[in-house]
Design an enzyme around this catalytic site. Sequence first.
Site, PDB file in Angstrom:
ATOM      1  N   GLY A   1       0.366 -10.676  16.685  1.00 30.26           N
ATOM      2  CA  GLY A   1       1.006  -9.425  16.317  1.00 30.26           C
ATOM      3  C   GLY A   1       1.876  -9.600  15.080  1.00 30.26           C
ATOM      4  N   ASP A  19       4.199  -0.160   7.706  1.00 31.27           N
ATOM      5  CA  ASP A  19       4.361  -1.086   8.832  1.00 31.27           C
ATOM      6  C   ASP A  19       5.819  -1.312   9.223  1.00 31.27           C
ATOM      7  OD1 ASP A  19       1.651  -1.356   8.813  1.00 31.27           O
ATOM      8  OD2 ASP A  19       1.614  -3.489   8.295  1.00 31.27           O
ATOM      9  N   LYS A  62      -9.506 -11.026   3.592  1.00 26.55           N
ATOM     10  CA  LYS A  62     -10.166 -11.205   4.908  1.00 26.55           C
ATOM     11  C   LYS A  62     -11.603 -10.710   4.862  1.00 26.55           C
ATOM     12  CE  LYS A  62     -10.572  -8.060   7.406  1.00 26.55           C
ATOM     13  NZ  LYS A  62      -9.560  -7.413   8.226  1.00 26.55           N
ATOM     14  N   SER A 115       0.823  -1.220   0.000  1.00 26.91           N
ATOM     15  CA  SER A 115       0.000   0.000   0.000  1.00 26.91           C
ATOM     16  C   SER A 115       0.854   1.265   0.000  1.00 26.91           C
ATOM     17  CB  SER A 115      -0.897   0.002   1.234  1.00 26.91           C
ATOM     18  OG  SER A 115      -1.723  -1.130   1.227  1.00 26.91           O
ATOM     19  N   GLY A 116       1.831   1.338   0.901  1.00 25.98           N
ATOM     20  CA  GLY A 116       2.650   2.544   1.005  1.00 25.98           C
ATOM     21  C   GLY A 116       3.572   2.717  -0.184  1.00 25.98           C
ATOM     22  N   THR A 138       0.531  -6.748   1.657  1.00 23.48           N
ATOM     23  CA  THR A 138      -0.266  -7.500   2.634  1.00 23.48           C
ATOM     24  C   THR A 138      -1.754  -7.228   2.486  1.00 23.48           C
ATOM     25  OG1 THR A 138       1.538  -7.522   4.223  1.00 23.48           O
ATOM     26  CG2 THR A 138      -0.675  -7.826   5.110  1.00 23.48           C
ATOM     27  N   TYR A 196      -6.784  -8.000  16.630  1.00 16.97           N
ATOM     28  CA  TYR A 196      -7.568  -7.826  15.407  1.00 16.97           C
ATOM     29  C   TYR A 196      -7.698  -9.146  14.637  1.00 16.97           C
ATOM     30  CZ  TYR A 196      -7.101  -2.654  15.322  1.00 16.97           C
ATOM     31  OH  TYR A 196      -7.166  -1.304  15.575  1.00 16.97           O
ATOM     32  N   HIS A 214     -34.639   7.908  10.474  1.00 15.76           N
ATOM     33  CA  HIS A 214     -35.371   6.789  11.064  1.00 15.76           C
ATOM     34  C   HIS A 214     -35.947   5.879   9.989  1.00 15.76           C
ATOM     35  CE1 HIS A 214     -37.532   4.814  14.255  1.00 15.76           C
ATOM     36  NE2 HIS A 214     -38.642   4.877  13.541  1.00 15.76           N
TER      37      HIS A 214
HETATM   38  P1  NDP Z   1      -2.659  -7.432  17.772  1.00  9.60           P
HETATM   39  O1  NDP Z   1      -1.570  -6.562  18.239  1.00  9.60           O
HETATM   40  O2  NDP Z   1      -3.973  -6.818  17.422  1.00  9.60           O
HETATM   41  O3  NDP Z   1      -2.932  -8.570  18.852  1.00  9.60           O
HETATM   42  C1  NDP Z   1      -1.904  -9.399  19.281  1.00  9.60           C
HETATM   43  C2  NDP Z   1      -2.439 -10.428  20.262  1.00  9.60           C
HETATM   44  O4  NDP Z   1      -1.426 -11.377  20.524  1.00  9.60           O
HETATM   45  C3  NDP Z   1      -2.842  -9.827  21.588  1.00  9.60           C
HETATM   46  O5  NDP Z   1      -3.950 -10.545  22.062  1.00  9.60           O
HETATM   47  C4  NDP Z   1      -1.615 -10.069  22.471  1.00  9.60           C
HETATM   48  O6  NDP Z   1      -1.941 -10.291  23.810  1.00  9.60           O
HETATM   49  C5  NDP Z   1      -1.072 -11.354  21.912  1.00  9.60           C
HETATM   50  N1  NDP Z   1       0.385 -11.454  21.969  1.00  9.60           N
HETATM   51  C6  NDP Z   1       1.278 -10.571  21.479  1.00  9.60           C
HETATM   52  N2  NDP Z   1       2.533 -11.004  21.652  1.00  9.60           N
HETATM   53  C7  NDP Z   1       2.438 -12.200  22.264  1.00  9.60           C
HETATM   54  C8  NDP Z   1       3.393 -13.141  22.714  1.00  9.60           C
HETATM   55  N3  NDP Z   1       4.706 -12.929  22.587  1.00  9.60           N
HETATM   56  N4  NDP Z   1       2.945 -14.277  23.297  1.00  9.60           N
HETATM   57  C9  NDP Z   1       1.627 -14.490  23.451  1.00  9.60           C
HETATM   58  N5  NDP Z   1       0.682 -13.635  23.036  1.00  9.60           N
HETATM   59  C10 NDP Z   1       1.089 -12.502  22.459  1.00  9.60           C
HETATM   60  O7  NDP Z   1      -2.032  -8.237  16.546  1.00  9.60           O
HETATM   61  P2  NDP Z   1      -2.659  -8.934  15.259  1.00  9.60           P
HETATM   62  O8  NDP Z   1      -1.679  -9.945  14.844  1.00  9.60           O
HETATM   63  O9  NDP Z   1      -4.063  -9.344  15.507  1.00  9.60           O
HETATM   64  O10 NDP Z   1      -2.686  -7.777  14.185  1.00  9.60           O
HETATM   65  C11 NDP Z   1      -1.508  -7.017  13.920  1.00  9.60           C
HETATM   66  C12 NDP Z   1      -1.860  -5.620  13.514  1.00  9.60           C
HETATM   67  O11 NDP Z   1      -2.365  -5.615  12.197  1.00  9.60           O
HETATM   68  C13 NDP Z   1      -2.975  -4.973  14.351  1.00  9.60           C
HETATM   69  O12 NDP Z   1      -2.484  -4.398  15.524  1.00  9.60           O
HETATM   70  C14 NDP Z   1      -3.526  -3.965  13.398  1.00  9.60           C
HETATM   71  O13 NDP Z   1      -2.775  -2.781  13.478  1.00  9.60           O
HETATM   72  C15 NDP Z   1      -3.335  -4.607  12.045  1.00  9.60           C
HETATM   73  N6  NDP Z   1      -4.604  -5.209  11.586  1.00  9.60           N
HETATM   74  C16 NDP Z   1      -5.671  -4.398  11.375  1.00  9.60           C
HETATM   75  C17 NDP Z   1      -6.878  -4.909  10.957  1.00  9.60           C
HETATM   76  C18 NDP Z   1      -8.037  -3.999  10.764  1.00  9.60           C
HETATM   77  O14 NDP Z   1      -7.822  -2.800  10.612  1.00  9.60           O
HETATM   78  N7  NDP Z   1      -9.272  -4.483  10.766  1.00  9.60           N
HETATM   79  C19 NDP Z   1      -7.067  -6.337  10.715  1.00  9.60           C
HETATM   80  C20 NDP Z   1      -5.879  -7.113  10.978  1.00  9.60           C
HETATM   81  C21 NDP Z   1      -4.699  -6.555  11.394  1.00  9.60           C
HETATM   82  P3  NDP Z   1      -2.085  -9.092  24.880  1.00  9.60           P
HETATM   83  O15 NDP Z   1      -3.409  -8.477  24.665  1.00  9.60           O
HETATM   84  O16 NDP Z   1      -1.944  -9.774  26.174  1.00  9.60           O
HETATM   85  O17 NDP Z   1      -0.960  -8.158  24.582  1.00  9.60           O
END
Ligand code: NDP
Length: 446
Positions: free
Chosen positions: A261, A302, A51, A15-16, A42, A177, A435
């Site tokens: 993440g 990213d 997705k 994208s970027g 991506t 997410y 409405h």
């Molecule tokens: P997120 O950052 O949203 O979530 C990561 C999850 O993994 C959290 O529940 C976190 O737990 C857990 N976690 C992180 N590190 C570890 C670790 N080392 N061990 C165990 N658990 C871990 O990441 P995603 O992969 O879901 O998505 C990445 C990014 O992509 C998003 O932050 C978003 O910016 C982007 N995205 C956006 C979308 C949209 O706009 N609709 C859709 C998909 C992705 P905890 O809460 O405890 O930290």
Amino acid sequence: MSSHDFDLLVIGAGSGGVRASRIAAGHGARVAVAEEYRVGGTCVIRGCVPKKLLVYGSHFAEDLEDARRFGWQIEGKTFDWAVLRDNVAAEVDRLNGLYQNTLDNNQVKTLLGHARIIDAHTVEVEGQRHTAGTILIASGARPFTPDIPGAEHGITSNDVFHLPTLPRRMVIAGAGYIATEFAGVFHELGVDVTLINRSETILRGWEPALSDRLLQISMAKGLNFKLNCRLERVEKTEAGLVLHFADGKTMETDVVLWALGRVPNVEGLGLEDVGVALNEKGAIAVDADNRTNVPSIFAVGDVTDRVQLTPVAIREGHSFADRQFGEKNWHVDYNAIPSAVFSNPPLGSVGMTEAQARNAYGQVKIYTSDFRPMKNVLAGRNERALYKLVVDASSDRVVGAHMIGPDAPEILQAVAIAVKAGLTKAQFDDTMALHPTMSEELVLMR
Ligand code: NDP
């Protein structure tokens, strides 16, 4: 004209990178973009777009169920994963072609292969060296996979679109997410889904009232949650995969999806050789102009790990190209960036949560609407929507809007204009309701 092969060489056609290439070329720059996989990146190839199509595809399960209460009798409905998967893949191919056309039509040269920076003005792609006045790194990020024994038996969001068959059981590790979105998709498609997370929170950082509501609705739909757990290893057996947790418990499944993440793609780019500095998160450190510590090298999206959202990367690429090649000096405004989770039901959010606003303003007013959408009432679907407005008490400005419910992301985009414009709660109230809609709740909260 410079003595370099190109004025701009972009690494990564996502994208970027594509936006920066097109805008720079439009300003008359000679541009090349290197891509090691597929043009589109991506979002188009293995993220937002496929997705969202799976979200649409899976939601028919509930729509067909609900249709009965609206008088439709649908006998013998079946679902064929291969049809959905292949149609989505074909749409991705079409978009990949359109992105390539955009580059070609703008005279941007595509260099297929892995790019490595040799020095401040030289990039090597597939053994060929190219020089450029400016280098832009837009190499994105990739799913993080945990460092535990057996992690290689899991898949990531890159693979999930290509599953040969639908598994009977799926464990999704993470609760952000990606985890919540795919949990919704595969549950609707009939897979027995369990979401596991290290903490007790799903969608950390989101307005807690909304993430609690998603958890509650998801559990009522039959999704399984195993929170506050630590996965220690994954074992492959004849029956599938066995997950071993720190508390000694085990669990059998067919597929494990890592959604923990995403990490910036900084390896193999030659950054250490040319001296490009990373920040504490391992992402490329950039200043307000997206410039790295090497003056001719910039980065957007990213790989800089500021806000991992496509529209942000696009704007960063656009503003970079305008500043560097178009003498238009503007910068991305990172305030009030709306975002959505395409879970089932989806969430949308812009601005501050209640807790953030209390920290920032002291006195805040909170307005909520907790209602059962009309369609759900007739369908006999016991799912309530929740909208929440956060208002700075002293100025009456709406500083946050958060919603979960049908079409929340579609509605939220329009609300984001109002929040970004700094409109007051009184101005929301002045607006006549439309409405009967769900979004009229936004102007009826007292
Ligand atoms: P997120 O950052 O949203 O979530 C990561 C999850 O993994 C959290 O529940 C976190 O737990 C857990 N976690 C992180 N590190 C570890 C670790 N080392 N061990 C165990 N658990 C871990 O990441 P995603 O992969 O879901 O998505 C990445 C990014 O992509 C998003 O932050 C978003 O910016 C982007 N995205 C956006 C979308 C949209 O706009 N609709 C859709 C998909 C992705 P905890 O809460 O405890 O930290």
